[in-house]
Design a protein around this motif. Structure first.
Motif, PDB file in Angstrom:
ATOM      1  N   GLU A 165       0.837  -1.206   0.000  1.00 11.30           N
ATOM      2  CA  GLU A 165       0.000   0.000   0.000  1.00 11.30           C
ATOM      3  C   GLU A 165       0.872   1.257   0.000  1.00 11.30           C
ATOM      4  OE1 GLU A 165      -3.031   0.311  -0.838  1.00 11.30           O
ATOM      5  OE2 GLU A 165      -3.228  -1.870  -0.935  1.00 11.30           O
ATOM      6  N   LYS A 166       1.966   1.175   0.722  1.00 11.60           N
ATOM      7  CA  LYS A 166       2.901   2.308   0.759  1.00 11.60           C
ATOM      8  C   LYS A 166       3.566   2.462  -0.610  1.00 11.60           C
ATOM      9  CE  LYS A 166       6.694   3.982   3.650  1.00 11.60           C
ATOM     10  NZ  LYS A 166       7.870   3.446   2.940  1.00 11.60           N
TER      11      LYS A 166
ATOM     12  N   ARG B 221       2.366   1.650  -3.490  1.00 10.95           N
ATOM     13  CA  ARG B 221       1.413   2.171  -4.484  1.00 10.95           C
ATOM     14  C   ARG B 221       1.329   3.692  -4.454  1.00 10.95           C
ATOM     15  NH1 ARG B 221      -2.005  -1.561  -6.884  1.00 10.95           N
ATOM     16  NH2 ARG B 221      -3.768  -0.148  -7.076  1.00 10.95           N
ATOM     17  N   GLN B 222       1.598   4.261  -3.274  1.00  6.75           N
ATOM     18  CA  GLN B 222       1.569   5.725  -3.164  1.00  6.75           C
ATOM     19  C   GLN B 222       2.704   6.375  -3.956  1.00  6.75           C
ATOM     20  OE1 GLN B 222      -1.033   7.357  -1.748  1.00  6.75           O
ATOM     21  NE2 GLN B 222      -1.809   5.255  -1.556  1.00  6.75           N
ATOM     22  N   ASP B 223       3.735   5.613  -4.269  1.00  6.96           N
ATOM     23  CA  ASP B 223       4.854   6.156  -5.052  1.00  6.96           C
ATOM     24  C   ASP B 223       4.507   6.319  -6.529  1.00  6.96           C
ATOM     25  OD1 ASP B 223       6.404   6.045  -2.761  1.00  6.96           O
ATOM     26  OD2 ASP B 223       7.297   4.104  -3.264  1.00  6.96           O
TER      27      ASP B 223
ATOM     28  N   VAL C  90      -2.429   6.177  -8.116  1.00  6.37           N
ATOM     29  CA  VAL C  90      -3.198   7.101  -7.271  1.00  6.37           C
ATOM     30  C   VAL C  90      -4.292   7.777  -8.093  1.00  6.37           C
ATOM     31  CG1 VAL C  90      -3.044   9.202  -5.872  1.00  6.37           C
ATOM     32  CG2 VAL C  90      -1.232   7.455  -5.718  1.00  6.37           C
TER      33      VAL C  90
END
Lengths: 149, 405
Positions: free
Chosen positions: B5-6, B8-10, B15
């Motif tokens: 999940e972290k 994917r934020q990159d 997003v």
């Protein structure tokens, strides 16, 4: 439209499925009096051959065979039904209307009969090639026949 | 700690497109913000050419561009001077075939597999036609795996080069490159590795593999398009003739056509390179190393196992590589043309590739020209797999045609 059944999406879907599973005029001939176009270079996938016999301004016969998706197969199958036996001038009018429909321009649905099933293909740009592959093949052969004449 | 999940934020694409299930990672991959920043800062803060300017910004770019060799050297455990930047893996393989071709004579044999991508077949086919070489194929199993025994059988005195994908692009077969290289070298043959589908997903160590040449593309590992990495053992790179002649790669030349070329790797980088692309590719390699290639590999392997188990339960699906433990899932909806099924999946916001995936003789192994390829990367999730399998369960001719109404 003259035939209201052709407004029913369920019927149109059935028509495409039917032409895909049981394509019409789906057998090539060895007869050398036929013109032949192999359509395989436009995309990675479809690979069809369309043959026609055009004589004295009349499309006497059209046939095709090959490996292709539902849209390519069904649109080519319907094209053979629609243009077989037509005068070249009539055929050109139908082809013009078909490409008009595919390009989301004005067209006369009545002359296209079952082929109106492809009226929404323009919404899926990547499938326009599929819906026109057989139609391009016959257009090429008509052009060639007119050069020869 | 691997936190998807972290991660994917990159990725701005993930997003901004929360509904999209991107399972077309074998074709190309999404880009993290750090790669985008590395590319854009070249345009907004430090544009210049490389190896040509006497001002500070040009020096910065020389440092960044040539410094990227060190990053890739670390990634694959080579010397920085064994890393040349080309346009993509296709360019790398063409360069290798062109260079090696000078040494080959009529009757020499190139050993390939029928599972190779066009980029690892056509450069060799052309060479074979031009120089009357022979192409032979290493026998594989039905899921394109080479066994050490089958390779041993395929190898003989006439074989001068063996060129194979470390991970095949449709079936994800992992080939025993290290064992193959050891055998091939006993015969004095070159070993060339198409690493396009391996370097992005697993730790690849060229010293351990002992391959002679290896190529991969940055865009399949979160980097920009238009950058390929050509690795070659130093003494072999120095012998290889470049395909392209031009600026930067020459030391001097005179009107009588004499020329002295620069040493490798610059010799393979004629003309202005894709400078921002190379810098971005370096950012991508650093990003992958920060997550850890072993972590990426392990996560993808587990996710793929979860995926294939669920796909096996679907009656309407035919799988082509259920026993392979890695790479894409290749399948068809029974009675549905691959492109039609891909259209149905697309209507559910799922991106896959359909067709022959440029592996146009693979059908001689799997018996079909057309498959759907669902290829994962480390930013994909179990939830996406669940949604994918739900949509795959509904693949039918009716639904595939239904998207047009």
């Amino acid at each position: 439209m003259a035939n209201s059944l052709l407004n029913d999406p369920e019927i149109l879907r059935e028509l495409i499925m039917d032409h895909y599973q049981y394509p019409h005029n789906h057998k090539l001939t060895e007869d050398e009096s036929y013109a032949s176009v192999h359509m395989a270079s436009d995309s990675c996938i479809d690979d069809i051959t369309v043959q026609s016999k055009i004589r004295d301004g009349v499309i006497e016969d059209i046939r095709f065979d090959g490996v292709a998706c539902t849209i390519s197969t069904a649109s080519t199958s319907m094209m053979t039904d629609l243009l077989k036996g037509k005068k070249v001038e009539e055929a050109k009018d139908i082809i013009g209307n078909y490409f008009g429909m595919i390009d989301a321009k004005e067209y006369d649905p009545d002359v296209l009969e079952e082929a109106v099933a492809f009226k929404n293909v323009y919404r899926q740009a990547n499938r326009i090639k599929c819906a026109t592959i057989g139609w391009k093949a016959i257009s090429q052969m008509i052009e060639e026949s007119e050069k020869d004449a | 700690m691997f936190d998807v999940e972290k991660i994917r934020q990159d990725f701005p694409m993930l997003v901004k497109q929360p509904e999209l299930i991107y399972f077309d990672n074998g074709a190309t991959t999404l880009k993290p913000q750090c790669v985008i920043d590395a590319v854009t800062s070249f345009y907004t803060e430090h544009t210049s050419n490389v190896h040509r300017g006497d001002y500070a910004i040009a020096a910065t770019n020389d440092r960044l561009y040539d410094g990227t060799r060190k990053i890739f050297a670390k990634l694959i455990n080579s010397d920085p001077l064994e890393i040349a930047f080309v346009h993509n893996v296709t360019a790398a393989l063409n360069q290798i075939a062109y260079g090696i071709g000078e040494e080959l004579r009529e009757g020499d044999v190139i050993l390939l597999t029928k599972a190779e991508h066009a980029s690892n077949l056509l450069p060799w086919f052309r060479l074979a036609r031009e120089k009357n070489l022979k192409i032979e194929y290493i026998e594989t199993d039905s899921q394109a795996n080479i066994s050490v025994e089958s390779f041993r059988k395929a190898m003989h005195e006439k074989v001068k080069a063996v060129s194979i994908a470390q991970v095949t692009n449709v079936l994800g077969s992992i080939q025993p490159v290290k064992e193959i290289a050891a055998i091939a070298h006993q015969y004095g043959a070159y070993v060339i590795v198409d690493a396009a589908q391996s370097v992005p997903h697993m730790k690849v160590d060229v010293k351990e593999l002992d391959c002679d040449f290896l190529g991969f593309s940055a865009h399949k590992m979160c980097g920009p398009d238009g950058v390929g990495i050509l690795y070659g053992k130093k003494e072999l790179l120095e012998k290889l003739s470049p395909i392209f002649m031009g600026g930067d790669m020459n030391a001097r030349f005179s009107s009588d056509t004499n020329m002295i070329l620069k040493n490798a790797p610059i010799r393979f980088e004629a003309g202005t390179p894709n400078i921002e692309g190379v810098i971005g590719a370096g950012a991508a390699a650093e990003y992958l190393m920060s997550i850890g290639l072993d972590n990426i590999h392990e996560y993808e392997r587990k996710l793929r196992a979860y995926f294939i188990e669920k796909m096996k339960k679907l009656d309407n699906i035919e799988l082509y590589n259920p026993d392979n433990i890695y790479g894409p899932v290749a399948f068809n909806g029974k009675g549905v043309f691959a492109q039609d099924a891909a259209g149905w999946l697309a209507s559910k916001d799922i991106a896959v590739r359909s067709g022959n995936h440029c592996a146009k003789i693979l059908h001689e192994i799997i018996g079909t020209d057309q498959t759907i390829r669902a290829s994962l990367y480390f930013y994909n999730t179990k939830e996406e797999v669940d949604r994918f399998v739900e949509a795959a369960a509904d693949i039918s001719l009716e639904n595939a045609v239904g998207i047009f109404f």
